[in-house]
Design a protein around this motif. Structure first.
Motif, PDB file in Angstrom:
ATOM      1  N   GLU A  43      -6.734   6.904   6.182  1.00  0.00           N
ATOM      2  CA  GLU A  43      -7.184   7.891   5.196  1.00  0.00           C
ATOM      3  C   GLU A  43      -6.270   7.892   3.971  1.00  0.00           C
ATOM      4  O   GLU A  43      -6.717   8.076   2.855  1.00  0.00           O
TER       5      GLU A  43
ATOM      6  N   ASP B 142      -4.107  10.959  18.142  1.00  0.00           N
ATOM      7  CA  ASP B 142      -4.256  12.411  17.938  1.00  0.00           C
ATOM      8  C   ASP B 142      -5.499  12.734  17.115  1.00  0.00           C
ATOM      9  O   ASP B 142      -6.256  13.637  17.466  1.00  0.00           O
TER      10      ASP B 142
ATOM     11  N   ILE C 160     -12.399  14.304  12.714  1.00  0.00           N
ATOM     12  CA  ILE C 160     -12.773  14.959  11.462  1.00  0.00           C
ATOM     13  C   ILE C 160     -14.121  14.366  11.065  1.00  0.00           C
ATOM     14  O   ILE C 160     -14.196  13.241  10.557  1.00  0.00           O
TER      15      ILE C 160
HETATM   16  P1  AMP Z   1      -7.862   6.916  10.440  1.00  0.00           P
HETATM   17  O1  AMP Z   1      -7.460   5.491  10.571  1.00  0.00           O
HETATM   18  O2  AMP Z   1      -8.296   7.274   9.065  1.00  0.00           O
HETATM   19  O3  AMP Z   1      -8.860   7.331  11.503  1.00  0.00           O
HETATM   20  O4  AMP Z   1      -6.567   7.782  10.641  1.00  0.00           O
HETATM   21  C1  AMP Z   1      -6.062   8.063  11.876  1.00  0.00           C
HETATM   22  C2  AMP Z   1      -4.574   8.115  11.889  1.00  0.00           C
HETATM   23  O5  AMP Z   1      -4.027   8.767  10.757  1.00  0.00           O
HETATM   24  C3  AMP Z   1      -4.107   8.886  13.099  1.00  0.00           C
HETATM   25  O6  AMP Z   1      -3.053   8.153  13.681  1.00  0.00           O
HETATM   26  C4  AMP Z   1      -3.649  10.215  12.568  1.00  0.00           C
HETATM   27  O7  AMP Z   1      -2.422  10.544  13.127  1.00  0.00           O
HETATM   28  C5  AMP Z   1      -3.526  10.048  11.073  1.00  0.00           C
HETATM   29  N1  AMP Z   1      -4.328  11.009  10.309  1.00  0.00           N
HETATM   30  C6  AMP Z   1      -5.360  10.704   9.486  1.00  0.00           C
HETATM   31  N2  AMP Z   1      -5.845  11.784   8.889  1.00  0.00           N
HETATM   32  C7  AMP Z   1      -5.128  12.822   9.359  1.00  0.00           C
HETATM   33  C8  AMP Z   1      -5.174  14.227   9.118  1.00  0.00           C
HETATM   34  N3  AMP Z   1      -6.033  14.778   8.273  1.00  0.00           N
HETATM   35  N4  AMP Z   1      -4.288  14.996   9.783  1.00  0.00           N
HETATM   36  C9  AMP Z   1      -3.408  14.436  10.653  1.00  0.00           C
HETATM   37  N5  AMP Z   1      -3.312  13.130  10.894  1.00  0.00           N
HETATM   38  C10 AMP Z   1      -4.157  12.325  10.271  1.00  0.00           C
END
Ligand code: AMP
Length: 171
Positions: free
Chosen positions: A96, A120, A151
């Motif tokens: 993200e 997480d 999310i």
């Molecule tokens: P993604 O690859 O975009 O699915 O991001 C997942 C990873 O990024 C996980 O390891 C999370 O710990 C972290 N992460 C992404 N967005 C958030 C968020 N809004 N809050 C906490 N951790 C996040």
């Protein structure tokens, strides 16, 4: 309301402007919250045979190790570059807020291993997708990707829709 939501804090604009960070330190501070979250994650694995739990640095380690312990199977860490001491297999990925590389120890996954992947948060899905690729290239079979939370508007589940996906909490 999902009772687990009361343990998760929203931190606006962390680690950068526009990101609503989902903080699980408040969940980790609560033994009741940890027990509940673990119970909910395990409830979706009752009929699933798992050989190994693969969890993603760093916040995936908290429940990843608890899941592996509860399931009585090995825990395999996926880490940022340069952290694992032995020979590794690397995979780049988008997330993200930025992009990065993840590594897993070579031979940590054996042909035919039934693997549970844990992190997480499922946000855009780039991280989990990268880990799924690593596990599959090593010959592992992904039996579930599970998360404390997902999310929904970021549609991460679409990137890993060929596997069973479960999140204890949805936003
Ligand atoms: P993604 O690859 O975009 O699915 O991001 C997942 C990873 O990024 C996980 O390891 C999370 O710990 C972290 N992460 C992404 N967005 C958030 C968020 N809004 N809050 C906490 N951790 C996040």
């Amino acid at each position: 309301m999902n009772p687990l939501k009361s343990y998760i804090r929203d931190v606006p604009n962390f680690p950068k402007e526009g990101i609503q960070f989902k903080d699980i330190t408040s969940l980790l501070e609560s033994p009741e919250g940890v027990a509940l979250c673990l119970e909910v994650l395990l409830s979706q694995l009752k009929t699933t045979k798992v050989d190994k739990v693969v969890a993603i640095e760093a916040r995936g380690f908290f429940f990843g190790i608890l899941l592996a312990h509860a399931l009585k199977v090995p825990f395999v860490p996926v880490r940022k570059p340069g952290k694992l001491p032995r020979k590794v297999v690397a995979q780049s990925y988008d997330l993200e807020y930025g992009s990065d590389v993840l590594e897993i120890h070579e031979h940590a996954i054996q042909e035919g291993d039934r693997v549970l992947i844990h992190d997480d948060v499922l946000a855009t899905g780039g991280t989990s997708q990268a880990v799924c690729k690593m596990v599959e290239s090593a010959g592992g079979q992904i039996v579930q990707c599970n998360f404390i939370m997902k999310i929904n508007f970021l549609e991460g589940a679409k990137k890993i829709d060929s596997y069973p996906v479960f999140a204890a909490v949805s936003y």
